[in-house]
Design a protein around this motif. Structure first.
Motif, short mmCIF file in Angstrom:
data_model
loop_
_atom_site.label_atom_id
_atom_site.label_comp_id
_atom_site.label_asym_id
_atom_site.label_seq_id
_atom_site.Cartn_x
_atom_site.Cartn_y
_atom_site.Cartn_z
N MET A 1 0.84 -1.20 0.00
CA MET A 1 0.00 0.00 0.00
C MET A 1 0.88 1.25 0.00
O MET A 1 1.88 1.29 0.70
N SER A 2 0.45 2.25 -0.75
CA SER A 2 1.28 3.46 -0.82
C SER A 2 0.85 4.44 0.27
O SER A 2 -0.27 4.38 0.77
N SER A 3 1.77 5.34 0.61
CA SER A 3 1.40 6.34 1.61
C SER A 3 0.64 7.47 0.93
O SER A 3 0.73 7.66 -0.27
N GLN A 4 -0.08 8.24 1.74
CA GLN A 4 -0.91 9.31 1.19
C GLN A 4 -0.35 10.65 1.61
O GLN A 4 -0.21 10.92 2.79
N THR A 5 -0.04 11.48 0.63
CA THR A 5 0.52 12.78 0.98
C THR A 5 -0.57 13.78 1.34
O THR A 5 -0.39 14.61 2.21
N GLY A 6 -1.71 13.70 0.66
CA GLY A 6 -2.83 14.57 1.00
C GLY A 6 -2.67 15.98 0.48
O GLY A 6 -1.90 16.26 -0.43
N MET A 7 -3.40 16.89 1.11
CA MET A 7 -3.42 18.30 0.70
C MET A 7 -2.09 18.96 1.08
O MET A 7 -1.47 18.57 2.07
N ASP A 8 -1.70 19.95 0.31
CA ASP A 8 -0.48 20.69 0.63
C ASP A 8 -0.56 21.21 2.09
O ASP A 8 -1.59 21.79 2.47
N PRO A 9 0.48 21.00 2.89
CA PRO A 9 0.39 21.35 4.32
C PRO A 9 0.06 22.82 4.59
O PRO A 9 -0.68 23.13 5.53
N ASP A 10 0.59 23.74 3.76
CA ASP A 10 0.29 25.16 4.00
C ASP A 10 -1.18 25.46 3.69
O ASP A 10 -1.85 26.20 4.42
N VAL A 11 -1.65 24.88 2.61
CA VAL A 11 -3.06 25.09 2.25
C VAL A 11 -3.95 24.49 3.33
O VAL A 11 -4.96 25.07 3.74
N PHE A 12 -3.52 23.32 3.84
CA PHE A 12 -4.31 22.67 4.89
C PHE A 12 -4.34 23.54 6.16
O PHE A 12 -5.39 23.70 6.78
N ALA A 13 -3.21 24.11 6.52
CA ALA A 13 -3.15 24.95 7.72
C ALA A 13 -4.11 26.15 7.57
O ALA A 13 -4.82 26.52 8.52
N GLN A 14 -4.13 26.72 6.38
CA GLN A 14 -5.05 27.85 6.14
C GLN A 14 -6.51 27.39 6.24
O GLN A 14 -7.36 28.07 6.77
N PHE A 15 -6.75 26.20 5.67
CA PHE A 15 -8.11 25.66 5.71
C PHE A 15 -8.56 25.46 7.17
O PHE A 15 -9.69 25.81 7.54
N ILE A 16 -7.67 24.93 8.00
CA ILE A 16 -8.04 24.67 9.40
C ILE A 16 -8.32 26.00 10.13
O ILE A 16 -9.27 26.11 10.91
N ASP A 17 -7.52 27.02 9.85
CA ASP A 17 -7.77 28.35 10.45
C ASP A 17 -9.17 28.84 10.07
O ASP A 17 -9.92 29.33 10.90
N GLN A 18 -9.46 28.68 8.79
CA GLN A 18 -10.76 29.14 8.28
C GLN A 18 -11.89 28.33 8.93
O GLN A 18 -12.92 28.88 9.32
N LEU A 19 -11.66 27.01 9.05
CA LEU A 19 -12.70 26.14 9.61
C LEU A 19 -12.94 26.47 11.09
O LEU A 19 -14.08 26.52 11.55
N GLU A 20 -11.85 26.73 11.82
CA GLU A 20 -12.00 27.07 13.25
C GLU A 20 -12.81 28.36 13.41
O GLU A 20 -13.67 28.46 14.28
N ARG A 21 -12.51 29.31 12.53
CA ARG A 21 -13.25 30.58 12.58
C ARG A 21 -14.72 30.35 12.25
O ARG A 21 -15.61 30.88 12.89
N TYR A 22 -14.95 29.51 11.24
CA TYR A 22 -16.33 29.23 10.81
C TYR A 22 -17.12 28.55 11.94
O TYR A 22 -18.28 28.90 12.20
N VAL A 23 -16.48 27.62 12.61
CA VAL A 23 -17.14 26.92 13.72
C VAL A 23 -17.52 27.93 14.81
O VAL A 23 -18.64 27.94 15.33
N ARG A 24 -16.57 28.81 15.11
CA ARG A 24 -16.78 29.78 16.19
C ARG A 24 -17.82 30.83 15.82
O ARG A 24 -18.71 31.16 16.59
N GLU A 25 -17.70 31.34 14.59
CA GLU A 25 -18.52 32.51 14.23
C GLU A 25 -19.87 32.16 13.62
O GLU A 25 -20.79 32.96 13.69
N ARG A 26 -19.98 30.98 13.00
CA ARG A 26 -21.24 30.63 12.32
C ARG A 26 -21.96 29.45 12.97
O ARG A 26 -23.15 29.51 13.23
N LEU A 27 -21.21 28.36 13.21
CA LEU A 27 -21.90 27.14 13.64
C LEU A 27 -22.36 27.23 15.09
O LEU A 27 -23.52 26.92 15.40
#
Ligand code: COS
Length: 390
Positions: A1-27
């Protein structure tokens, strides 16, 4: 089985920041509405689709975000800080269905379903039946081959997201006999608007307002043979179990996210509430409950990250996924109980959040395999490895 690299780490870090804000401010501000109406607001669902939350783990070429397992569980953990229904409506798409399609789907099946699901159509996972829950291979739903079609008959029970779903992955027998290694089970990609398919009324539940489960009833549902996942009979149980491995990590992530939310709420309450002339956070017996919860949460988060990293490295992870699901969901239950206790009498009142947390958290020890099934999975694999001298 091959390993999975996934989303670019910098893009992922930005996404998580955005998601945390969304959870706090909207959800979180929308939670009271969800609890009062038992519905998810349409504008929030539209925003969640826009953010790509229904396709996090699906390939980028099909409109998904291409996250690997570590990234996916981290996103799930962040979303799970809010009321569980927000995570739940995306969870089957990005967990079990994405896994089944990626591991078992033909290129045509992937090209048909990934774009639709990544764009926000909802999928559901039809394994459990009225007469078979933990003993999932004992299912009765039958798929009869007729020329270029299969005809499905049977009922699936407690199906998360069934009331919203436009497709279901249905596990059904393609043999009346029980075959070795559960090869009597096959999996089918079934559009929910196929004639003969209907959903029962939404089941009333203990908690998780806004999340819905229902029966799926199939009466002479005719689907083309091309809807057989992977184009091969007898693969359904293996695919279901592999999908459940992913689903179990998702429940572990949900348990960690919600435990963190509960603990934050308890700390706020303990820092405000006064007794005997001071805040109750000053009392050591309250501190003991906070400290035990924190230590257990940390252990759960470490297990979750380790199990997910193993999946991404292509290592065997059945035991670790089951252990993380078992530990994290039980931990979440203990934290919920302590959070009610820290709230004292207020913990028993619907006016405070602790009572809702307690009810919401209870399902994590049950679905995607109960704690007792996790024990069986862990022990069976341990003993098998021991016998093989590994
Ligand atoms: N990954 C890949 N293949 C798997 C697998 C996994 N995690 N688990 C099982 N399989 C395949 C293997 O091919 C296996 O054969 P081998 O053991 O020879 O390799 C075959 O399936 C049969 O597996 P097993 O012997 O474990 O099947 P059992 O009938 O004994 O499984 C349990 C019993 C209880 C473990 C299983 O039915 C189960 O997990 N039930 C719970 C279902 C559940 O979680 N339901 C929740 C609701 S669905 S949301």
């Amino acid at each position: 089985m091959s390993s999975q690299t996934g989303m670019d780490p910098d893009v992922f870090a930005q996404f998580i920041d955005q998601l945390e804000r969304y959870v706090r401010e909207r959800l979180i501000p929308a939670e009271a509405d969800v609890v009062a109406t038992d519905e998810l607001p349409d504008d929030i669902l539209a925003e969640m689709r826009e953010m790509g939350l229904f396709g996090l783990t699906m390939p980028e070429e099909f409109g998904g975000a291409g996250m690997n397992t570590s990234q996916y569980v981290e996103a799930g953990r962040i979303m799970a800080y809010a009321a569980p229904a927000f995570r739940s409506i995306t969870s089957i798409n990005i967990g079990m269905i994405a896994t089944a399609l990626a591991k078992g789907g033909t290129p045509q099946q992937q090209a048909e379903w990934f774009p639709r699901l990544a764009a926000g159509e909802v999928g559901c996972f039809g394994l459990t039946e009225p007469g078979s829950g933990s003993d999932s291979a004992a299912m009765q739903t039958f798929a009869r081959r007729e020329g270029d079609s299969y005809v499905l008959n049977g009922t699936k029970r407690y199906i998360t997201n069934a009331p919203w779903a436009s497709m279901a992955l249905i596990m059904a027998r393609t043999s009346k006999e029980n075959l070795p290694r559960n090869a009597h089970v096959s999996a089918f990609l079934v559009p929910m608007d196929t004639p003969g398919i209907s959903t029962g009324k939404r089941d009333k539940k203990m908690g998780q307002a806004g999340a819905h489960i229902a029966d799926i009833i199939m009466e002479d549902v005719r689907i083309p043979a091309s809807a057989l996942l992977g184009g091969e009979e007898g693969q359904g149980f293996r695919i279901a179990m592999q999908s459940l491995d992913k689903g179990r990590l998702s429940v572990a992530a949900a348990s960690c996210g919600y435990a963190r939310r509960m603990l934050d709420t308890a700390m706020r309450y303990a820092s405000e509430r006064k007794a005997f002339g001071e805040t109750i956070a000053n009392f050591q017996l309250i501190q003991a409950m906070l400290a035990d919860s924190k230590a257990e949460l940390y252990a759960g988060e470490c297990m979750l990250r380790d199990a997910a990293a193993r999946v991404d490295r292509g290592e065997s992870s059945i035991v670790e996924a089951a252990a993380a699901k078992m530990f994290c969901s039980e931990m979440c239950g203990r934290v919920a109980d302590r959070v009610v206790q820290i709230h004292g009498g207020a913990g028993y009142l619907a006016e405070y959040e602790a009572e809702r947390f307690f009810r919401d958290a209870r399902i994590y020890r049950i679905y995607e395999g109960t704690t007792q099934i996790m024990q069986l999975v862990i022990a069976k694999n341990m003993l098998r490895e021991f016998a093989a001298g590994l």
